[in-house]
Design a protein around this motif. Structure first.
Motif, mmCIF file in Angstrom:
data_model
loop_
_atom_site.group_PDB
_atom_site.id
_atom_site.type_symbol
_atom_site.label_atom_id
_atom_site.label_comp_id
_atom_site.label_asym_id
_atom_site.label_seq_id
_atom_site.Cartn_x
_atom_site.Cartn_y
_atom_site.Cartn_z
ATOM 1 N N PHE A 2 0.831 -1.203 0.000
ATOM 2 C CA PHE A 2 0.000 0.000 0.000
ATOM 3 C C PHE A 2 0.861 1.246 0.000
ATOM 4 O O PHE A 2 0.618 2.187 -0.751
ATOM 5 C CB PHE A 2 -0.925 0.003 1.220
ATOM 6 N N ALA A 3 1.871 1.255 0.855
ATOM 7 C CA ALA A 3 2.706 2.456 0.941
ATOM 8 C C ALA A 3 3.482 2.667 -0.355
ATOM 9 O O ALA A 3 3.594 3.796 -0.838
ATOM 10 C CB ALA A 3 3.658 2.342 2.126
ATOM 11 N N GLU B 82 1.905 4.248 -3.544
ATOM 12 C CA GLU B 82 1.892 5.705 -3.651
ATOM 13 C C GLU B 82 3.216 6.252 -4.175
ATOM 14 O O GLU B 82 3.272 7.345 -4.711
ATOM 15 C CB GLU B 82 1.627 6.327 -2.272
ATOM 16 N N LYS B 83 4.273 5.520 -3.933
ATOM 17 C CA LYS B 83 5.588 6.067 -4.257
ATOM 18 C C LYS B 83 6.090 5.631 -5.634
ATOM 19 O O LYS B 83 6.809 6.367 -6.300
ATOM 20 C CB LYS B 83 6.612 5.620 -3.196
ATOM 21 N N ASP C 177 8.511 7.400 -8.816
ATOM 22 C CA ASP C 177 9.874 6.916 -9.031
ATOM 23 C C ASP C 177 10.012 6.104 -10.308
ATOM 24 O O ASP C 177 11.117 5.706 -10.672
ATOM 25 C CB ASP C 177 10.298 6.046 -7.843
ATOM 26 N N GLU D 222 18.166 11.986 -1.991
ATOM 27 C CA GLU D 222 16.755 11.641 -1.883
ATOM 28 C C GLU D 222 16.549 10.579 -0.817
ATOM 29 O O GLU D 222 15.599 10.628 -0.047
ATOM 30 C CB GLU D 222 16.239 11.143 -3.230
ATOM 31 N N ARG E 96 13.974 10.874 2.295
ATOM 32 C CA ARG E 96 12.787 10.041 2.442
ATOM 33 C C ARG E 96 12.910 9.009 3.549
ATOM 34 O O ARG E 96 11.944 8.696 4.219
ATOM 35 C CB ARG E 96 12.507 9.307 1.134
ATOM 36 N N SER F 258 -7.410 0.135 4.239
ATOM 37 C CA SER F 258 -6.251 1.010 4.173
ATOM 38 C C SER F 258 -6.615 2.238 3.345
ATOM 39 O O SER F 258 -7.476 2.179 2.474
ATOM 40 C CB SER F 258 -5.060 0.279 3.570
ATOM 41 N N VAL G 16 -3.636 9.176 0.591
ATOM 42 C CA VAL G 16 -3.882 10.560 0.212
ATOM 43 C C VAL G 16 -2.955 10.904 -0.943
ATOM 44 O O VAL G 16 -1.956 10.245 -1.178
ATOM 45 C CB VAL G 16 -3.593 11.547 1.353
ATOM 46 N N LEU H 241 4.229 8.181 4.558
ATOM 47 C CA LEU H 241 3.782 6.941 3.938
ATOM 48 C C LEU H 241 2.934 7.179 2.693
ATOM 49 O O LEU H 241 3.061 6.477 1.704
ATOM 50 C CB LEU H 241 2.990 6.098 4.938
ATOM 51 N N GLY H 242 2.044 8.151 2.766
ATOM 52 C CA GLY H 242 1.148 8.390 1.637
ATOM 53 C C GLY H 242 -0.046 7.458 1.657
ATOM 54 O O GLY H 242 -1.138 7.822 1.277
ATOM 55 N N SER H 243 0.178 6.244 2.089
ATOM 56 C CA SER H 243 -0.909 5.279 2.176
ATOM 57 C C SER H 243 -0.612 4.409 3.368
ATOM 58 O O SER H 243 0.526 4.044 3.605
ATOM 59 C CB SER H 243 -0.943 4.432 0.914
ATOM 60 N N TRP H 244 -1.636 4.113 4.135
ATOM 61 C CA TRP H 244 -1.330 3.372 5.349
ATOM 62 C C TRP H 244 -2.512 2.542 5.812
ATOM 63 O O TRP H 244 -3.633 2.732 5.382
ATOM 64 C CB TRP H 244 -0.895 4.332 6.445
#
Ligand code: ATP
Ligand code: ATP
Ligand code: MG
Ligand code: MG
Lengths: 270, 415, 260, 309, 352
Positions: free
Chosen positions: B84-85, B88-89, B93, E46, E50, E162, E165, E252-255
Motif C-alpha cells: 500500500f505504501a 503511492e511512491k 519513481d 533523496e 525520504r 487502508s 492521500v 507513507l502516503g498510504s497506510w
C-alpha cells in the motif's frame, strides 16, 4: 591507656557526583575501635556523602570515590559492595528514614536481620531488645511503615540497623524529627551499645550539642573539607565551635528570638 | 555502472513471520543465482541485495528508498502494508511493483494501476476459486444455498481483502458468510473457535498468516472441527503452517498459487545441481521445492522474465530501466513452451499480461496436507472472470476518483 | 517591635481522625489568632502532622469542623484551602525533585498566574510579562533565603537542609495568610536554625503572616512561639503560653522529659 | 446454556494460561520493582531452548527415550535461564540500582531486543516443536445434558493445574519466608535494602532465575500448544491486563486476574463481538482491566499505592 | 571558540528566561536551524530525505508530544501509536470529506481530534497511576487498531481498510518532491517544538512537572490535578496526532492501522527515554537515535558481508545492548549526557 585500634581509616578521599560535581575534597578521618566519633558540619558540608563513601552506597547516587582510600581494619574496602560491608559488621542508617513502605514495622525490623546467621532465637532476642529501646515501635508493629509518623519511621530505621547486630554503625542524623526525650534516648542507646557491646559509631549530626556530649571525638566538615577535629570535650570548649555550632557565642545560649543575623541580609520586602 | 541488472529483495528473516519469510527469500535468491549461473539475462548479469523489512511498513519504506538508490528497477514488497505504501511512491519513481498473489485486488486493472502487477492471481481470484471448490464438493453452485461458510481471517487489510468477493458470491448463491477476525498475531483463538463450535459452519476459509494458521489448525483439532472442511488461501497452505500440527492437520486443504510443493520440478532439480551441489545454495537443501521456497523462486522468475521481455524491445544485453521493466511486465508472454524451457513444466501455466490486465492469469490448483506433505487434489482451476472483472473495475475506478487519476488512454498503453 | 495579635483566624473544633484502628486525633480543639506564632508540639506519632493535614484538606477528619476567617467547613479540597491563603511545608520533604529551585518556588505562584495555554505557548506579551513579574518576586524570596547560588540546581541534588529552605520558599511564594510549618528545622545545626528562626520571625513581623509551627526543638519553640498546643497520642494535653506549658506536669511527663 | 458453560470454561482455561505468564511479571516486579517487559521474550527464549535442546540432545548423547531427552532438555534450558538471570543482573540491573522505575522498564525493553536477536541467532527462527506428551484431544462433559456436550481441552486442564500449583508455592514463599520478605524490601527501596546488607546482586539472580523458571514452564505449555516460534513472545501482551487487574504485586492476583480476564474476553468476543464485527477481545480485556482499576487503582489484590506527605 | 558564560551577565529576568540563556547556545541553535533549512536541502540525497530525515522530523514531533506526557507530567503512555493513528485517520477524513480543506488544516484538525480522544483516555489517569496506567493505556492502542480496521466510515469504505492521500499542497505549493516534504516537516516541527518549549517553561509546564514529582504536594499549593493532567494529555495528544497525520500524509502516503501499531508506541517511548525525559531537545536526540541507529546497523552488518538474517539478528542485539548501555551511562538520557558534556566544557581545562 593504650591507643585503641583504628577501625576505620578514611584517607584523603575525593567524591564526585555525576562525573562533574566535586563534593568531598580530600577528607581524612579515623574511627578508633569502640569509640563514638561525631561528624559535624552545616547543610551540604558532605557528611552524608562521607558516610555513603564508607558504606559504599555512592553507586546508587551516581557518585564515585575518585581519590584516596578507605580502610576497615586495614583492609581496603572501596571495591566492596554494601552487603559485604554489612557482612563485616558495618551498617549505615540512612538519612531520611528510608523504611520499606509496604512492609510492616516488624517486617522492616526483621529484614534488618537478613544477614544474620545465628539462628531464629538470637534474632528474636534482638527484636525484643529493639522493642525495649523503642516501645513506640512495638505498639505500631503491624502498621505498614509508610503510615507511621516521621519519628516512628526514624526509630524504625535505627532499630532495623540494630537488628543486624553490627560492629560499627554509621548513623546519619539520628536525631532528626525525633521528640527531645527520644533524642536523648537514642543517644543513651548509642552509649549503651558502645559501652556494653563495644559497638563503634560514626555519626553525622546537626545537633552538635548532644553529639559532642556523647561522642569521644569530633570532626567538623565544611564544604567538603575537614576544618577542625579534636576530642569532643576540647571541641565543646572551643570558642568558634561554641559560637557557630552550639549557638552560645559569648557564653550563654542566645534566645532564638534575639539572634540578629550577623551575615548582613537584604530585606526581601525592601 | 557495471552491466548488471539490480534486483532488490525485500525479505523478513526475523520476527513473527520469519518461518514463512525465510523459505521464500531462499527460493527467490536461489533463482537469481541460477540465472547468473546460466549466464544472466541475455548476458546481463544479475545482482541483488536483501533488505530486512521485518514485515513492518516503515522499515519496508526505508528499504525501498535505500535500494531504489542502488538502481532497483522492480520491487516485490512481500507485505500488504508495504504494498500500500509503495503504491503511492512507485509511480513517481517510475519503478514497477510485482505483488504476485497479494496486495490490492483491484490493482489487476492496469488501466488505473500502471505500476502494480499482481501477477498470477489476487485474493479475489483465490476466494472465487475456493468457493467454486466448495460448490463442486457440494455438487453444484445451487447446492451452496443455505450453507454456512466461515471466514477466519487475519484482522488486517490482507485478511479483509476477500470479504467483498465472498459477499458478492453469497448474494448470488444464497449461502451465509460468517466473519471471524483474529487479531494479530493470532496466538490465542479460543473465542473464535468457540464461535465455530456454536455456529458449526459447513466450511471454513482460513485467511491467516504466520502463527495464526497453525494455531487455527490446532484449535480445530482441539474443538474437533473436521480439517478436511477447512480451506486455506495460498498464504495459509505451506509447510510452516502445518508442520508442527503434523498428523492433526491431515486433510486440510489449501489453494495454491499455481505451484505447490515441487521438489521434483526441473527448476528445483536445476538449483540443486547447479547451486547446492557446489555449496552455493542459500538455505538448507531439504527446503528446495517446498511451497514457499517455490513461491519465492516463481516470483524471482517473473521479475527476471519482465526484464527479459523488456530487453526484447529495448535492446538485448542491455540493463533495463524501471520504465522499461514496467513495459516488459505489462507485455509478458510466457507461453507453456517458454515456461517448460525455464524448468517450470507442470509448475506454472502461461502468463500473459496486457495494459488492461496486470494479473496475467489466475490459474490455481488445490492441494491437501496428508500429514507429511502437500499433495495436489485437483486439476488446474480458474476464477470466474465475468464476476471479478467488473468488481476490479469498480474498485479501481473508486481509487482513481479518490486520487483524481484518469484511466490510461490507448497511447499511454502502447508506450 | 511589638506584634499586634489579632482575632481568631483559624478555629479547630473537636477534630477526630481515625485510620482504621489507629486514632490519630481525638476531639482536638484549639484556635490560632491572626499574626501569632502558634506551636504544636508532642511526642512522635502524637498526631501533629495529621492535624496540619486536616487543616489543609489532605485528610478528612471523621468528626469536627474547622473555621477559617469565619467560614466553617468539615472538608475542603486542598486547592480551596490554598486559595484561601493557607500554605504549608512538609515534614518529609515534598519538593518537586526534578525541578530546579527557581521552578519549585515558582510553582508557589501558580495560583496567581492567569495567562491561558495559548498565550503561554506563544509566550509573547502577557505571558512573558507575567512570567517576569513573578520571577522577580521569586528572586526576592531566593535572596531572602540565601539560596541564590543554587537557583538552577535540581532540588533533588541539594543537601537536606537547603531543601527545607526551598520548601519554605515555595510556601512563601504563595504569599499566604497562614503558614503551616511541619518541622522546618529538623536536620539543621544551631546556626542554621537561627537563620530559619530569623526567616520565620521576619515573615511573621513584616507580613503579619500567621504561623502554625510544629517543632521538636524546645529551645526554638519556647523562644519564638506565642502560644503552644501540646498533643499526645492524639489528645490535647496542654495549651497556653510557652512558660505555662513548660510548667505543665502532663506535658513534662509525656514529652519534655526530665532533662529540660 | 451448554454453550455458555463451554465458553465460560474456555475462558477459565485461557485465563489460567495467561496467569502463567502474568506470574513472571509479578515475581520480578514484587522482588525488584522492575516491570519486566522482557517476560515475553524470556518465554520465547526458554521455549526455543527447550525445543532445540530436545532436538539436539539425542544426537549428543545417543539416547532416544522421550522422557529422558525432555528431562535433559529441560535441565539445559533451565541452565540457560539461570545464566540469563546472571547476565541480566551483572550487566544490566546491577548497574541500574536505585534508578527510577521507568529507566528500569526501558532496560527490560532493551533486554527484549537483545534476547530476540540472540535467541534467533542461537536457536534459529523457524517453527519448532515441543513434545512433552501433552494430550491434544478434547474431552466432552455432560454430553447427556447438552447437545454436543461441553468441550474441554485436556491440555488446558493440565496447564491450569500446573499454573495453580506454581502460584500456591510462590505465594507462600513471598509471604512466609525471610527471603520473600527481603525481596519485597528490595522492591520498595533498593538503597535501603542495600544499606542493611541485602545482597541485591544475589537476590536478583535468584528472582530472575525463578522468573526464568516460570517463563520456561509457560514456554513449554504455550510452545506445545502453538509450536515454538517468534510469536510466542507476543502472548505477553495478553498477560498484561491480567497483571494489572490482579495487582502487580500479588501472586494470587495473577490467577484471579487471569480467570477474570479469560472469562471476560471470551464471553465478550462470543456474545458482544458479533455485534461489533468481532476481534474485540484484545482491547476488551484492557478496557475491562481499566474498569476494575477505576475502583481499585492498585488492582484487585495489589498492595496499596502509597502516597503520603 | 571557548564555551564560556563568563562575562554574560543577565540584566533582566527576561533575558535569563530565554530559551537558551547562554549566547553560544543561541548561536549554535540558530546555525543549526539555518543549516537544516538551507544547508541540508543542498546536500542531502533523496534517500536521506525520504528514509531518514523526514521520518526523523515527524517522529521528533511525536516524541515531543509524548515527552510532555511522560517526561513532564509523569504519565507513562503506551498508547502513542494509537493516538498517531487517530491523528492520521481524522486528518484523512477531514481532507476527503470537507471540500477545499487545505492539507495544513486537515493536519491541525487531525491534531484537534486526537486531543479530544487523548483527553478521553486521559480521564482514568485521575485515578490510576504509574505502571498501572501505562498498561491501561494499551487499551487506547488496541482499541484504535481495532476501530480503524472495523469501522468502515473511518476508511471511507475502503474494502481493505487502508487509505491513501495524494496531491499534498500547502498554500498552493505542491508538496511532492522529497525536499519540499522535508522543508514542510521541518517548518512544522520547528514551530511545534518552539510552542512546546514555551509551554514547558511556563506555569502550565511547572504544573505538569509538579504533578509528576509529587502530586499531593502539588495539590496543597493549589494545583488542580484534573486540570494539570488533562491538559498534559490534551497538549501531548495534539502534537502526537499531528505527527500521526504527517506520518500518514507525508511519509507513507498510504497506510493501514498496522503502521501505527504497538511497536510504534514502544519506539516512541524509547525515543523519549533515551533522549531524555523532560527535555524537548532530548526528544530530537532520541528520535535521531532510534531512527538512524537501526539503519546504520543494518547497513554496517550487511556491508560486513553477513547474511540478512544474521545481520538483522545482530542489529537487534546491538540495538538492545546500546539502549541498555545508554541507560546505564545516563539514565536521564542523551540530553543529560549532552548537558553534562557542556558543563565539563565550561569548566575545561580546569576540572571541577
Ligand atoms: N546525588 C547527588 N547528586 C549530585 N550532588 C549531590 C548528590 N547528593 C549530594 N550532592 C551534593 O553534595 C553536597 C554534599 O551533600 P551531603 O548530602 O553530603 O551533605 P550533608 O553534609 O549530609 O548535608 P545535610 O546536613 O543537609 O544532610 C551538596 O552540595 C549536595 O548538593
Ligand atoms: N495515612 C495514614 N494511615 C494510617 N495511619 C496514619 C496515617 N497518617 C498518620 N497515621 C498515624 O497517625 C499517627 C499520627 O501521625 P502523625 O504523622 O500526625 O504524627 P506526628 O505527631 O506528626 O509525629 P512526628 O513527630 O513523629 O512527625 C501515627 O501513629 C501514624 O502512624
Ligand atoms: Mg546529610
Ligand atoms: Mg509529623
Amino acid at each position: 591507656m593504650s591507643t585503641p585500634n583504628i577501625l576505620l581509616n578514611v584517607n584523603g578521599i575525593e567524591v564526585i557526583y555525576n562525573h562533574v560535581i566535586l563534593v568531598l575534597k580530600g577528607v581524612s578521618l579515623q574511627v578508633p575501635e569502640g569509640q563514638v566519633v561525631a561528624l559535624l558540619g552545616g547543610n551540604g558540608a558532605g557528611k552524608t556523602t562521607t558516610l555513603r563513601a564508607v558504606s559504599n552506597l555512592l553507586a546508587g547516587e551516581r557518585g564515585d570515590v575518585t581519590k584516596g582510600s578507605i580502610e576497615l581494619r586495614g583492609e581496603r574496602i572501596e571495591k566492596l559492595s554494601t552487603s559485604d560491608m554489612v557482612a563485616r559488621g558495618v551498617v549505615q542508617v540512612m538519612e531520611g528514614r528510608h523504611c520499606f513502605a509496604h512492609l510492616t514495622i516488624e517486617e522492616n525490623l526483621m529484614t534488618g536481620a537478613y544477614t544474620r546467621t545465628d539462628g531464629k532465637a538470637a534474632v528474636a532476642q534482638t527484636l525484643e531488645k529493639v522493642y525495649n529501646y523503642f516501645p513506640r515501635l512495638k505498639t505500631r508493629r503491624t502498621s505498614q511503615a509508610a503510615y507511621t509518623s516521621g519519628g516512628e519511621q526514624q526509630m524504625c530505621a535505627i532499630g532495623r540497623a540494630l537488628m543486624a547486630n553490627p560492629k560499627m554503625v554509621l548513623l546519619d542524623e539520628p536525631s532528626m524529627g525525633l521528640a527531645p526525650q527520644i533524642v536523648e534516648e537514642v543517644f543513651e542507646i548509642v552509649k549503651d551499645l558502645n559501652t556494653k557491646e563495644k559497638v563503634t559509631f560514626l555519626l553525622a549530626e546537626q545537633n552538635t550539642n548532644i553529639a559532642l556530649r556523647y561522642a569521644d571525638y569530633g570532626y567538623i566538615l565544611e564544604n567538603g573539607r575537614i576544618v577542625m577535629d579534636g576530642a569532643a570535650k576540647d571541641l565543646r570548649e572551643n570558642e568558634d565551635v561554641k559560637e557557630f555550632y552550639l549557638g552560645m557565642g559569648g557564653g550563654d545560649r542566645k534566645s532564638f528570638k534575639d539572634v540578629k543575623s550577623y551575615k548582613r541580609r537584604k530585606r526581601w520586602l525592601a | 555502472q557495471a552491466k548488471e541488472q539490480f534486483f532488490p529483495v525485500l525479505v523478513y528473516r526475523t520476527g513473527a513471520y520469519a518461518p514463512n519469510g525465510v523459505p521464500w527469500a531462499n527460493g527467490h535468491v536461489d533463482y537469481l543465482k541460477l540465472v547468473n549461473a546460466k549466464g544472466g539475462i541475455n548476458g546481463v548479469k544479475v545482482s541483488f541485495e536483501e533488505c530486512e523489512t521485518g514485515y513492518a511498513t516503515d522499515k519496508g519504506v526505508e528499504c525501498y528508498e535505500r535500494l531504489k538508490g542502488k538502481g532497483a528497477t522492480v520491487f516485490q514488497p512481500l507485505s500488504t502494508g508495504i504494498t500500500f505504501a509503495l503504491t503511492e511512491k512507485a509511480p513517481a519513481d517510475k519503478i514497477p511493483l510485482i505483488t504476485a498473489g497479494y496486495g490490492r485486488s483491484e490493482s489487476a486493472d492496469g488501466n488505473v494501476f500502471k505500476w502494480n502487477f499482481p501477477l498470477l492471481g489476487t485474493y479475489w481470484t483465490a476466494a472465487d476459486i475456493l468457493v467454486g471448490q466448495l460448490a463442486k464438493r457440494e455438487g453444484g453452485w445451487d447446492k451452496l444455498k443455505g450453507k454456512k461458510i466461515a471466514l477466519v481471517y487475519h484482522d488486517s487489510p490482507y485478511g479483509k481483502e476477500p470479504i467483498p468477493l465472498l459477499q458478492e458470491r453469497s448474494k448470488m448463491h444464497g449461502f451465509d458468510v460468517q466473519l471471524l477476525p483474529v487479531t494479530h498475531p493470532g496466538v490465542e483463538q479460543k473465542a473464535t473457535w468457540l464461535q465455530v463450535r456454536q455456529s458449526r459452519p459447513d466450511y471454513i476459509l482460513l485467511w491467516g498468516w504466520g502463527v495464526m494458521n497453525s494455531a487455527a489448525l490446532k484449535e480445530a483439532v482441539a474443538t474437533g472441527y473436521p480439517r478436511d472442511k477447512m480451506y486455506g488461501v495460498w498464504w495459509a497452505g505451506a509447510e510452516p503452517d502445518v508442520k508442527d500440527v503434523g498428523e492433526g492437520a491431515k486433510g486440510y486443504n489449501a489453494i495454491t498459487m499455481q505451484h505447490g510443493a515441487e521438489p521434483n520440478s526441473k527448476v528445483a532439480q536445476d538449483i540443486l545441481a547447479t547451486l547446492h551441489a557446489k555449496g552455493q545454495g542459500t538455505g538448507p537443501k531439504e527446503e528446495v521445492g517446498s511451497v514457499l521456497y517455490m513461491r519465492g523462486l516463481v516470483h524471482a522468475m517473473l521479475a527476471v522474465e519482465g526484464v527479459k521481455r523488456a530487453q526484447e524491445r529495448f535492446g538485448k544485453g542491455k540493463v533495463m530501466t524501471g520504465e522499461q521493466v514496467r513495459w516488459g511486465l505489462e507485455n509478458l508472454a510466457l507461453d507453456q513452451k517458454k515456461l517448460d524451457a525455464l524448468g517450470f513444466a507442470g509448475v506454472l501455466r502461461p502468463v500473459s499480461t496486457s495494459c488492461a490486465d496486470h494479473m496475467g492469469g489466475s490459474w490455481a490448483r488445490m492441494h491437501q496436507w496428508d500429514g507429511k506433505a502437500w499433495k495436489f487434489t485437483s486439476d488446474w482451476l480458474q476464477a470466474d472472470e465475468a464476476l471479478i472483472k467488473p468488481m476490479v473495475k469498480q474498485a479501481a475506478d473508486k481509487y482513481a476518483a479518490e486520487k483524481k487519476l484518469s484511466r490510461r488512454d490507448a497511447a499511454d498503453c502502447g508506450s | 517591635m511589638s506584634k499586634k495579635i489579632g482575632d481568631v483566624i483559624l478555629d479547630v473544633e473537636n477534630i477526630s481522625l481515625r485510620f482504621g484502628g489507629v486514632k490519630a486525633l481525638t476531639d482536638i480543639s484549639f484556635n490560632v489568632r491572626e499574626h501569632e506564632i502558634r506551636a504544636i508540639i508532642g511526642p512522635n506519632g502524637a498526631g501533629k502532622s495529621s492535624m496540619l493535614n486536616c487543616i489543609n484538606g489532605v485528610y478528612t477528619p471523621q468528626e469536627g469542623k474547622i473555621t477559617f476567617r469565619g467560614k466553617t467547613f468539615s472538608h475542603m479540597n486542598s486547592r480551596q484551602v490554598a486559595e484561601m491563603g493557607v500554605a504549608r511545608t512538609f515534614q518529609n520533604l515534598a519538593l518537586f525533585k526534578g525541578m530546579s529551585v527557581i521552578d519549585n518556588i515558582m510553582t508557589g505562584r501558580n495560583l496567581k498566574m492567569k495567562t491561558n495555554l495559548f498565550q503561554q505557548a506563544i509566550r509573547w506579551g502577557a505571558a512573558e510579562r507575567e512570567e517576569s513579574a513573578h520571577r522577580e518576586f521569586v528572586e526576592h524570596i531566593i535572596d531572602f533565603l540565601e539560596i541564590q547560588a543554587f537557583r538552577k540546581t535540581p532540588v533533588g541534588r541539594l543537601p537536606y537542609g537547603l531543601q527545607k529552605r526551598v520548601d519554605l520558599g515555595r510556601a512563601l511564594a504563595m504569599e499566604p495568610q497562614v503558614l503551616l510549618l511541619d518541622e522546618p528545622m529538623a536536620g539543621m545545626n544551631v546556626e542554621e536554625k537561627q537563620d530559619m528562626c530569623r526567616f520565620i520571625l521576619d515573615v511573621n513581623d513584616e507580613f503579619g503572616t500567621t504561623i502554625v509551627l510544629i517543632e521538636h526543638d524546645m529551645g526554638v519553640v519556647m523562644d519564638i512561639s506565642d502560644r503552644v498546643v501540646v498533643l499526645d497520642y492524639g489528645k490535647k494535653i496542654g495549651d497556653g503560653a510557652p512558660d505555662e506549658v513548660r510548667a505543665n506536669e502532663d506535658v513534662i511527663s509525656a514529652y519534655l522529659g526530665t532533662s529540660h | 446454556m451448554g454453550f455458555f458453560l463451554e465458553t465460560l470454561f474456555g475462558g477459565l482455561m485461557a485465563g489460567m494460561l495467561y496467569s502463567l505468564i502474568a506470574l513472571g511479571f509479578v515475581l520480578i516486579y514484587k522482588a525488584s520493582g522492575v516491570f519486566n517487559f522482557a517476560q515475553g521474550a524470556m518465554v520465547l527464549f526458554a521455549a526455543l531452548a527447550m525445543a532445540r535442546f530436545a532436538e539436539w540432545v539425542p544426537g549428543w548423547i545417543g539416547v532416544d527415550n522421550k522422557v529422558v531427552v525432555n528431562l535433559i532438555a529441560f535441565g539445559l534450558a533451565m541452565a540457560c535461564m539461570i545464566a540469563l538471570a546472571w547476565v541480566i543482573e551483572r550487566f544490566v540491573l546491577g548497574k541500574l540500582v536505585n534508578q527510577e522505575g521507568i529507566a528500569l522498564l526501558m532496560a527490560t525493553l532493551g533486554i527484549t531486543y537483545f534476547l530476540d536477536g540472540f535467541g534467533q541467532t542461537v536457536f534459529g527462527s523457524d517453527i519448532y516443536k515441543i513434545d512433552v506428551g501433552m494430550p491434544k484431544d478434547p474431552i466432552f462433559l455432560m454430553e447427556s445434558t447438552f447437545q454436543g456436550g461441553i468441550l474441554i481441552g485436556q491440555e488446558d486442564l493440565i496447564a491450569a493445574g500446573i499454573a495453580a500449583a506454581l502460584v500456591v508455592v510462590l505465594a507462600i514463599f513471598f509471604q512466609k519466608t525471610a527471603t520473600g520478605r527481603a525481596l519485597r524490601a528490595v522492591a520498595d527501596d533498593h538503597q535501603a535494602a542495600q544499606s542493611i546488607g541485602i545482597p541485591l546482586n544475589r537476590i536478583w539472580v535468584i528472582v530472575w532465575s525463578v522468573a526464568g523458571f516460570a517463563a520456561l514452564v509457560a514456554g513449554i505449555i504455550w510452545g506445545s500448544k502453538l509450536g515454538v516460534q517468534f510469536s510466542l513472545s507476543q502472548v505477553a501482551l495478553k498477560a498484561l491486563p491480567v497483571v494489572i487487574l490482579g495487582g502487580l504485586t500479588s501472586v494470587p492476583g495473577a490467577i484471579i486476574g487471569g480467570l477474570i480476564i479469560g472469562v471476560g474476553e471470551k464471553l465478550s468476543e462470543v456474545y458482544i463481538g458479533p455485534m461489533l464485527g468481532g476481534g474485540i477481545e484484545i482491547w476488551f480485556a484492557y478496557v475491562m482491566a481499566l474498569g476494575f482499576l477505576l475502583f481499585r487503582p492498585q488492582g484487585l489484590f495489589g498492595e496499596k499505592i502509597i502516597d503520603r506527605v | 571558540m571557548f564555551y564560556r558564560e563568563n562575562g554574560q551577565f543577565k540584566t533582566s529576568y527576561r533575558s535569563d528566561q530565554q530559551i537558551f540563556p547562554i549566547l553560544q547556545d543561541r548561536w549554535a541553535i540558530g546555525l543549526l536551524v539555518a543549516f537544516a533549512a538551507i544547508g541540508v536541502p543542498l546536500l542531502a540525497s533523496e534517500y536521506l530525505f525520504r528514509a531518514v530525515l523526514i521520518p526523523f522530523l515527524i517522529l521528533s514531533l511525536a516524541a515531543i508530544g509524548l515527552n510532555i506526557l511522560v517526561g513532564y507530567c509523569g504519565q507513562i503512555s503506551l498508547g502513542t501509536g494509537g493516538f498517531m493513528a487517530v491523528g492520521a485517520y481524522a486528518a484523512y477524513n477531514f481532507l476527503i470529506r470537507v471540500d477545499g480543506m487545505p492539507m495544513l488544516g486537515a493536519i491541525i484538525l487531525g491534531g484537534v481530534c486526537t486531543t479530544v480522544v487523548g483527553v478521553l483516555f486521559g480521564i482514568p489517569s485521575l485515578r490510576i497511576k504509574g505502571l498501572y496506567l501505562a498498561v491501561a493505556t494499551l487499551a487506547a492502542q488496541f482499541f484504535t487498531d481495532w476501530a480503524f480496521l472495523r469501522i468502515k466510515w473511518f476508511t471511507n469504505d475502503s474494502a481493505s481498510g487502508s487509505v491513501s492521500v495524494s496531491e499534498l499542497s500547502f498554500f498552493g505549493l505542491v508538496i511532492d518532491s522529497p525536499v519540499s516534504k522535508y522543508l514542510f516537516c521541518l517548518a512544522f516541527v520547528v514551530v511545534c517544538a518552539w510552542f512546546a518549549k514555551n509551554l514547558v517553561r511556563s506555569h502550565i509546564g511547572r504544573e505538569w512537572m509538579a504533578m509528576r514529582d509529587m502530586d499531593v504536594a502539588a495539590a496543597v499549593i493549589g494545583i488542580r490535578p484534573v486540570y494539570a493532567k488533562l491538559t498534559a494529555f490534551a497538549v501531548s495528544s495534539f502534537f502526537v496526532g499531528m505527527a500521526g497525520a504527517l506520518w500518514g500524509f507525508v511519509h507513507l502516503g498510504s497506510w493501514e492501522p498496522a503502521a501505527f501499531n504497538i511497536n510504534r508506541s514502544f519506539d516512541l517511548l524509547f525515543m523519549v527515554i533515551i533522549g531524555g525525559l523532560g527535555s524537548i531537545m532530548g526528544s530530537f536526540f532520541g528520535a535521531a537515535f532510534i531512527v538512524i541507529l537501526p539503519i546504520i546497523l543494518d547497513n554496517l552488518t550487511v556491508a560486513v558481508g553477513l547474511s540478512t538474517a544474521t545481520a538483522s539478528h545482530l542489529t537487534y542485539m546491538i540495538f538492545g545492548a546500546l539502549i541498555i548501555f545508554f541507560l546505564i551511562v545516563e539514565p536521564h538520557g542523551l540530553a543529560r549526557l549532552w548537558s553534562t558534556a557542556k558543563e565539563k566544557l565550561r569548566l575545561w581545562p580546569f576540572p571541577h
